[in-house]
Design an enzyme around this catalytic site. Structure first.
Site, PDB file in Angstrom:
ATOM      1  N   ASP A  50      -7.144  -5.082   0.156  1.00 54.54           N
ATOM      2  CA  ASP A  50      -7.927  -3.945   0.620  1.00 54.54           C
ATOM      3  C   ASP A  50      -7.201  -2.645   0.282  1.00 54.54           C
ATOM      4  O   ASP A  50      -6.198  -2.297   0.908  1.00 54.54           O
ATOM      5  CB  ASP A  50      -8.166  -4.018   2.135  1.00 54.54           C
ATOM      6  CG  ASP A  50      -9.072  -2.900   2.598  1.00 54.54           C
ATOM      7  OD1 ASP A  50     -10.294  -3.031   2.428  1.00 54.54           O
ATOM      8  OD2 ASP A  50      -8.565  -1.861   3.094  1.00 54.54           O
ATOM      9  N   TYR A  93      -5.142   6.001  -1.240  1.00 55.08           N
ATOM     10  CA  TYR A  93      -3.829   5.440  -0.890  1.00 55.08           C
ATOM     11  C   TYR A  93      -2.786   5.760  -1.970  1.00 55.08           C
ATOM     12  O   TYR A  93      -1.585   5.628  -1.735  1.00 55.08           O
ATOM     13  CB  TYR A  93      -3.881   3.927  -0.641  1.00 55.08           C
ATOM     14  CG  TYR A  93      -4.809   3.507   0.493  1.00 55.08           C
ATOM     15  CD1 TYR A  93      -5.263   4.432   1.431  1.00 55.08           C
ATOM     16  CD2 TYR A  93      -5.239   2.191   0.628  1.00 55.08           C
ATOM     17  CE1 TYR A  93      -6.129   4.063   2.456  1.00 55.08           C
ATOM     18  CE2 TYR A  93      -6.099   1.811   1.655  1.00 55.08           C
ATOM     19  CZ  TYR A  93      -6.541   2.747   2.560  1.00 55.08           C
ATOM     20  OH  TYR A  93      -7.387   2.374   3.568  1.00 55.08           O
ATOM     21  N   HIS A 111     -15.564   5.656   2.030  1.00 53.72           N
ATOM     22  CA  HIS A 111     -14.390   5.591   2.905  1.00 53.72           C
ATOM     23  C   HIS A 111     -14.652   6.210   4.284  1.00 53.72           C
ATOM     24  O   HIS A 111     -14.256   5.654   5.302  1.00 53.72           O
ATOM     25  CB  HIS A 111     -13.215   6.293   2.210  1.00 53.72           C
ATOM     26  CG  HIS A 111     -11.880   5.833   2.674  1.00 53.72           C
ATOM     27  ND1 HIS A 111     -10.784   5.779   1.842  1.00 53.72           N
ATOM     28  CD2 HIS A 111     -11.432   5.392   3.887  1.00 53.72           C
ATOM     29  CE1 HIS A 111      -9.734   5.325   2.525  1.00 53.72           C
ATOM     30  NE2 HIS A 111     -10.108   5.096   3.757  1.00 53.72           N
ATOM     31  N   LYS A 171     -12.193   2.244  -2.190  1.00 49.19           N
ATOM     32  CA  LYS A 171     -13.034   3.141  -1.395  1.00 49.19           C
ATOM     33  C   LYS A 171     -13.161   4.506  -2.068  1.00 49.19           C
ATOM     34  O   LYS A 171     -12.193   5.029  -2.630  1.00 49.19           O
ATOM     35  CB  LYS A 171     -12.435   3.311   0.013  1.00 49.19           C
ATOM     36  CG  LYS A 171     -12.091   1.972   0.668  1.00 49.19           C
ATOM     37  CD  LYS A 171     -11.539   2.087   2.067  1.00 49.19           C
ATOM     38  CE  LYS A 171     -10.989   0.756   2.573  1.00 49.19           C
ATOM     39  NZ  LYS A 171      -9.535   0.586   2.374  1.00 49.19           N
TER      40      LYS A 171
END
Ligand SMILES: NC(=O)c1ccc[n+]([C@@H]2O[C@H](COP(=O)([O-])OP(=O)(O)OC[C@H]3O[C@@H](n4cnc5c(N)ncnc54)[C@H](OP(=O)(O)O)[C@@H]3O)[C@@H](O)[C@H]2O)c1
Ligand SMILES: *[C@@H]1O[C@H](CO)[C@@H](O)[C@H](O)[C@H]1NC(C)=O
Ligand SMILES: *[C@@H]1O[C@H](CO)[C@@H](O)[C@H](O)[C@H]1NC(C)=O
Length: 377
Positions: free
Chosen positions: A119, A124, A182, A149
């Site tokens: 995930d 990120y 997201h 996302k």
């Protein structure tokens, strides 16, 4: 004379009688002993047979834990089936806050351990390292489940495909298994906190573009994240070509969201549990909850395994994050909790005031709470 001896008839021949008595007594003692030993042997064989039958029943879809005593052998799902027919694995490695130089090793450890679901997200900032680790692992792409996302400042339809392409390139893959919006918050292009009110209030144009990318083959499934019921209803009131496959939300001991879970089950929307251990901020507290410790002790598992198992048993996908090799391995071992222990933890989690760990509303300078059911409807 012990009561279980038949009374011996009196005889005139005392000697003979006492001899006979001694004989029949020893015969009866032998018989009784024989039956006693035989009964114990039969019971032991029955016990062994029952035990081997119980052990041969799969306790859960994923990883056996031989020898632990379950009062109810509920089988936990190793995966869920999405509306597309795709099978999404129940346990993923989360990679938020998995830093440079550590995330790749964590992904490699996970894939060696047996994880097949990662995930991630564009925001990120580690998709390139994740991609390299996946390629190096040699696990065939079709055996992997990759989620990413769409970040808040790419919600405008024309910005979506370039953002997706960047993710695909970094992950070194042709397609994503799952792409999520997201947050139900759209920022203006290029900004990182100027709200696009229109696209935030109505995500349908964003969704339509995502549907197009599914049809184009770049994404297998599309879903949402951090959407509350009002926002889901608003999105799904449109004539959707592809329904949201999942909603990824914060679910943990402190914020278990039983109403959202119930509503989602009733409406056929799978939930994914993010920050399942309470995230970095609260993991210590979560692992020392008395009910969690009790489960760990009784089942001879760790507190993290008790919590992760609880999530899977609640019927959600679970996304624990760790960059510590032993924890990555530990977090993949899921066991069925006996009903009484499951219920006790569920009750403890749902009977204190809910407290979110993740809520960026203030950081983003929003003048409303992103989780407010009344905004903007
Ligand atoms: N959609 C969203 O908006 C959203 C928001 C938040 C999270 N997520 C997703 O959910 C994933 C997980 O959430 P999270 O990272 O917030 O929190 P989490 O998985 O609940 O907790 C991670 C923390 O727990 C520690 N930990 C992990 N396993 C442990 C164990 N067995 N024993 C003791 N400590 C352990 C980790 O330390 P070490 O790493 O140092 O081992 C880290 O500090 C994220 O990585 C991301 O994929 C999504
Ligand atoms: C076992 O647990 C499941 C799920 O909690 C429940 O539906 C089922 O009725 C239970 N079975 C027994 C025999 O208690
Ligand atoms: C969703 O909410 C927005 C803002 O209130 C509204 O403009 C839009 O029409 C709603 N969508 C549907 C399908 O009801």
């Amino acid at each position: 004379m012990p009561v279980f001896y038949k009374p011996v008839p009196t005889s005139e021949h005392d000697d003979e009688e006492s001899q006979n008595l001694t004989k029949s007594r020893s015969a009866r003692i032998k018989t009784t002993l024989f039956y006693f030993v035989a009964t114990i042997a039969v019971m032991y064989v029955a016990y062994l047979a029952t035990r081997s039958i119980i052990r041969s029943v799969p306790k859960h879809g994923m990883h056996g834990r031989p020898g632990c005593h379950h009062r109810n052998l509920t089988t936990l799902p190793s995966h869920h089936i999405l509306p597309s027919g795709d099978k999404i694995p129940s346990v993923a490695l989360g990679v938020w806050q998995a830093g440079k130089g550590e995330v790749g090793a964590a992904v490699q450890t996970a894939l060696k351990t047996g994880y097949r679901h990662i995930d991630g997200a564009w925001i990120y900032g580690n998709e390139e390292e994740v991609g390299k680790a996946i390629s190096a692992s040699g696990v065939p792409r079709d055996q992997l489940w990759l989620t990413s996302k769409l970040w808040n400042n790419f919600h405008a339809p024309e910005d979506i495909e370039p953002a997706l392409d960047e993710t695909l390139t970094r992950l070194n893959t042709e397609y994503l298994d799952l792409y999520l919006i997201h947050w139900p918050i759209a920022f203006k292009k290029g900004s990182n906190n100027v709200l696009d009110k229109e696209l935030t209030a109505n995500p349908y144009p964003t969704w339509q573009k995502l549907e197009e990318l599914v049809d184009k083959g770049k994404i297998r499934n599309i879903g949402i994240s951090n959407f509350n019921i009002a926002r889901i209803k608003n999105l799904t009131a449109n004539p959707l070509k592809h329904k949201p496959a999942v909603n990824q939300v914060e679910l943990n001991y402190f914020n278990p969201q039983p109403e959202l879970l119930k509503w989602s089950k009733e409406n056929g929307l799978l939930l994914e549990a993010y920050s399942p251990l309470g995230s970095t901020k609260q993991v210590k507290e979560a692992l020392s909850v008395p009910e969690v410790k009790e489960i760990a002790k009784k089942l001879d598992i760790t507190p993290a395994q008790a919590l992760i198992s609880w999530h899977v048993q609640r019927g959600t996908i679970v996304l624990p994050k760790s960059v510590t090799p032993s924890r990555v391995q530990e977090n993949f071992q899921v066991v069925t909790l006996p009903d009484d222990l499951f219920d006790k933890l569920e009750k403890a989690a749902t009977s204190h005031p809910p407290q979110r760990v993740v809520n960026p509303s203030k950081n983003w300078g929003l003048d409303f709470d992103v989780f407010d059911e009344n905004w903007p409807l």
